[in-house]
Structures are given as C-alpha cells and as structure tokens.
Scaffold this motif. Structure first.
Motif, PDB file in Angstrom:
ATOM      1  N   ALA A 289       0.834  -1.197   0.000  1.00 35.93           N
ATOM      2  CA  ALA A 289       0.000   0.000   0.000  1.00 35.93           C
ATOM      3  C   ALA A 289       0.870   1.248   0.000  1.00 35.93           C
ATOM      4  O   ALA A 289       2.060   1.186   0.340  1.00 35.93           O
ATOM      5  N   PRO A 290       0.308   2.403  -0.363  1.00 39.94           N
ATOM      6  CA  PRO A 290       1.051   3.663  -0.245  1.00 39.94           C
ATOM      7  C   PRO A 290       1.444   3.942   1.200  1.00 39.94           C
ATOM      8  O   PRO A 290       0.849   3.388   2.137  1.00 39.94           O
ATOM      9  N   ILE A 293      -1.246   4.770   3.962  1.00 39.13           N
ATOM     10  CA  ILE A 293      -2.011   3.647   4.478  1.00 39.13           C
ATOM     11  C   ILE A 293      -1.153   2.812   5.431  1.00 39.13           C
ATOM     12  O   ILE A 293      -1.610   2.392   6.501  1.00 39.13           O
ATOM     13  N   ILE A 294       0.110   2.578   5.054  1.00 38.65           N
ATOM     14  CA  ILE A 294       1.015   1.817   5.926  1.00 38.65           C
ATOM     15  C   ILE A 294       1.189   2.524   7.268  1.00 38.65           C
ATOM     16  O   ILE A 294       1.136   1.895   8.332  1.00 38.65           O
ATOM     17  N   ASP A 295       1.398   3.833   7.236  1.00 32.87           N
ATOM     18  CA  ASP A 295       1.572   4.579   8.484  1.00 32.87           C
ATOM     19  C   ASP A 295       0.325   4.484   9.360  1.00 32.87           C
ATOM     20  O   ASP A 295       0.426   4.353  10.596  1.00 32.87           O
ATOM     21  N   ASP A 320       4.518   0.972  -0.826  1.00 28.84           N
ATOM     22  CA  ASP A 320       4.790   1.020  -2.266  1.00 28.84           C
ATOM     23  C   ASP A 320       4.285   2.351  -2.810  1.00 28.84           C
ATOM     24  O   ASP A 320       3.078   2.529  -3.008  1.00 28.84           O
ATOM     25  N   PRO A 321       5.181   3.315  -3.055  1.00 29.96           N
ATOM     26  CA  PRO A 321       4.743   4.653  -3.501  1.00 29.96           C
ATOM     27  C   PRO A 321       4.132   4.633  -4.903  1.00 29.96           C
ATOM     28  O   PRO A 321       3.500   5.623  -5.301  1.00 29.96           O
ATOM     29  N   ALA A 327      -5.701   1.380  -4.523  1.00 30.60           N
ATOM     30  CA  ALA A 327      -5.234   0.143  -5.163  1.00 30.60           C
ATOM     31  C   ALA A 327      -4.244  -0.655  -4.323  1.00 30.60           C
ATOM     32  O   ALA A 327      -3.343  -1.302  -4.876  1.00 30.60           O
ATOM     33  N   PRO A 328      -4.355  -0.674  -2.983  1.00 30.34           N
ATOM     34  CA  PRO A 328      -3.487  -1.556  -2.207  1.00 30.34           C
ATOM     35  C   PRO A 328      -3.894  -3.008  -2.425  1.00 30.34           C
ATOM     36  O   PRO A 328      -5.027  -3.290  -2.864  1.00 30.34           O
ATOM     37  N   HIS A 329      -3.000  -3.948  -2.143  1.00 29.56           N
ATOM     38  CA  HIS A 329      -3.356  -5.342  -2.351  1.00 29.56           C
ATOM     39  C   HIS A 329      -2.607  -6.235  -1.364  1.00 29.56           C
ATOM     40  O   HIS A 329      -1.672  -5.812  -0.688  1.00 29.56           O
TER      41      HIS A 329
END
Length: 331
Positions: A289-290, A293-295, A320-321, A327-329
């Motif tokens: 994910a960007p 979202i990860i943070d 993943d920038p 669109a995270p997966h």
C-alpha cells in the motif's frame, strides 16, 4: 422487509440492505467513531457561543473523555455547569476542519448510554439481519466493492445517461448528463437518482441539476420526481419544486456521514485492505500500500493483530509509492 447482510471485521462493521440481488443501502460503522446519534452522557457546558434560550442559542459542551460537542439549544445553565446531553448528529468529516458532533440538552444528567449501533438501527427499521461468518465472502459477492467504487467516483450510469455525484461542505450536488432529449433524459434519471440517494446514504441537502424544462413538461417532471421519491426513498425527506433552470433540492435529516463521505475519511482504504487480508486467504501475507495507508496501520497494532488472528498468519506491511490509495493489495 428487506434482508440486511452485516459483517464485523477489524475496525469496522459493514452492511448491505438487499431486495433480492439489488442493493438498496450500503453502510459502514467504524470502531473509532463511537459517538453515535442517541448517545447520552453527562457533559460540561464550556463555552456559550450565542446567548439566550431558544433554538437560536448554542454553545460548546465537553464530554468527560474530552470530546467537544456543538450544543443547541442552550439549557438554563452557566458556563462550567454539568448538564445532560444526547448526540443528535455524529461528527462530520471535512477537508479543512471536521464538524463537531451535535447534541441537545436533556432535562436531567443521565448515565452514559451509547447510541444505537448499525445492527440495532437496521433491526429497528424492520430489516432481517443476516450476520456473516465463515470463509465465504457474501458481502463482496453481493457487490460491496462496486458500491464503494460508486461512492468513491460519484459516477452512476443508467440507461441513456450518467449521474455525477459530488459531496461539498455545503451540500451534495448531482449532475445529470446523457445523449437523450432533455425531457426523456430527466425522466430516465428519476428512479436511479432516488435509488442512489438511498444507497449512498446521502443526507442533508442534495442539489440536482436536471435538464431545463418549461411549462407542462416541468410540471410533469415535478410530479414524476415526487412519485419516484415516494417509491424509492423511504424515511423523512422534502423536495423543492424544480425551478426554471432545472434545479431541485432534496433534503433528508443529517445524522451521520454518508457513504460518500466515509470513503474519503483517513483510514477507510486501510480498513478495506485489512478486511481483504482477513477474509481472503490463509497464513502469512504482505500488505502492499502507499505510505499513508502503511503509516495508519502501523499506528494501530491492535487492528493488525486482530486481522492476523482471523487470517491465521502474520501480516507484514510493505510501503509502495507507486500504488494509488485505492489500489493496495494483499500477497
């Protein structure tokens, strides 16, 4: 009476109200938004904004947990007094500054009583609840992701045309486009419009820009709109007459964020990713994910642990920038 599929996943409860295979309503209730309409509690009247007794008076009240509320009308009390309140509208997200929850004063100070949950609200309106458990993702099969995409883009196609729905701080706007003659296009949009307002839980004021019609054609459209709203939009609502420019307002009670607002709040995409991780597959997995979202997920280890238990394996976060926020997966 319609069937309501309801699912509790890490961080949120989701529900779809169905008539056969048709989605009538879509809802999400997040665990981090506990002040639901109907919540009762003691509070302290901290600031008087507009003096006087009556509907025009208002002030700020503070709950024991520190949450501030917009209180209206003011009770017969001075600043610093302990009063009883009931939440009438949940906090609303806005880009510049979130709106405070609204509350009304109570005649006596009550014990803390939570407002009705999503499941309780659906049951109170007569829906048959089906609580979803087990490995089969019935919510997704019924169309959850498609409705989220409608709420995210605001685009709803109907035969011959397209609704473009846009939330703003003041109201929600709906534009109607298509290749049909204006009168035919306006009538073709009526039922999809009423269904979309209910499905996306649009509340407050919704302004619709119909094709401009005059005379008997406009009167006919007014009558057809009233019929469509009566058939497809249950609950309290009002509609203005369509003016000469094709504009009409539909007003519904405003008690919580709409689904269109919910998909735009921080953490929504992270919760959707967690749901997919918990529901689809088994064993260890990586969430791509960007960074935002990860943070958000890293700051909430309890949610990650809950999703890991449901999946039966540890979840690893990978920023993943290159990915869009929608669109995270999971891999």
């Amino acid at each position: 009476m319609a069937d309501a599929l309801i699912e509790t996943a890490p961080g949120a409860t989701r529900a779809l109200v169905l008539d056969g295979e048709t989605i009538l309503e879509a809802h999400i209730e997040r665990e981090d938004a506990p002040l639901r309409p109907g919540h009762r509690s003691p509070a302290r009247l901290t600031t008087i904004l507009v003096k006087g007794l009556g509907q025009g008076s208002r002030g700020i009240a503070t709950l024991p947990c520190g949450t501030e509320l917009l209180l209206s009308p003011l009770p017969d009390a001075t600043e610093g007094a302990t009063i009883g309140i009931e939440i009438t509208r949940a906090a609303l997200p806005e880009a510049a500054r979130p709106r405070l929850p609204r509350a009304r004063p109570l005649p006596a100070v009550p014990p803390v009583t939570p407002g009705a949950s999503l499941a309780e609200r659906l049951r109170a309106t007569g829906h048959r609840l089906q609580t979803l458990i087990g490995p089969e993702d019935r919510l997704e099969a019924a169309g959850w992701s498609e409705i989220v995409e409608q709420a995210r883009t605001g685009h709803i196609a109907f035969p011959g045309g397209l609704l473009t729905i846009t939330p703003t701080p003041a109201m929600t706007t709906v534009d109607i486009d298509g290749d049909m003659p204006p009168e035919a296009l306006a009538h073709a949009a009526l039922v999809p419009l009423a269904q979309a307002i209910r499905r996306l839980d649009l509340q407050g004021s919704t302004a619709i820009d119909f094709p401009s019609l005059q005379g008997a054609a406009r009167k006919s459209l007014d009558q057809a709109l009233a019929s469509a709203l009566k058939a497809h939009l249950p609950g309290a609502h009002e509609a203005t007459a369509i003016n000469g420019f094709g504009l009409v307002q539909i007003i519904r009670p405003r008690t919580r964020p709409s689904l269109m607002e919910a998909v735009r709040t921080p953490g929504f995409d992270a919760l959707e990713l967690l749901r997919r991780a918990a529901r689809h597959g088994h064993g260890p997995a990586t969430l791509h994910a960007p960074r935002a979202i990860i943070d958000w997920l890293q700051a909430r280890p309890a949610l990650l642990e809950s999703a890991s238990r449901l999946r039966g394996g540890a979840l690893t976060l990978h920023p993943d920038p290159r990915l869009a926020t929608s669109a995270p997966h999971v891999s």
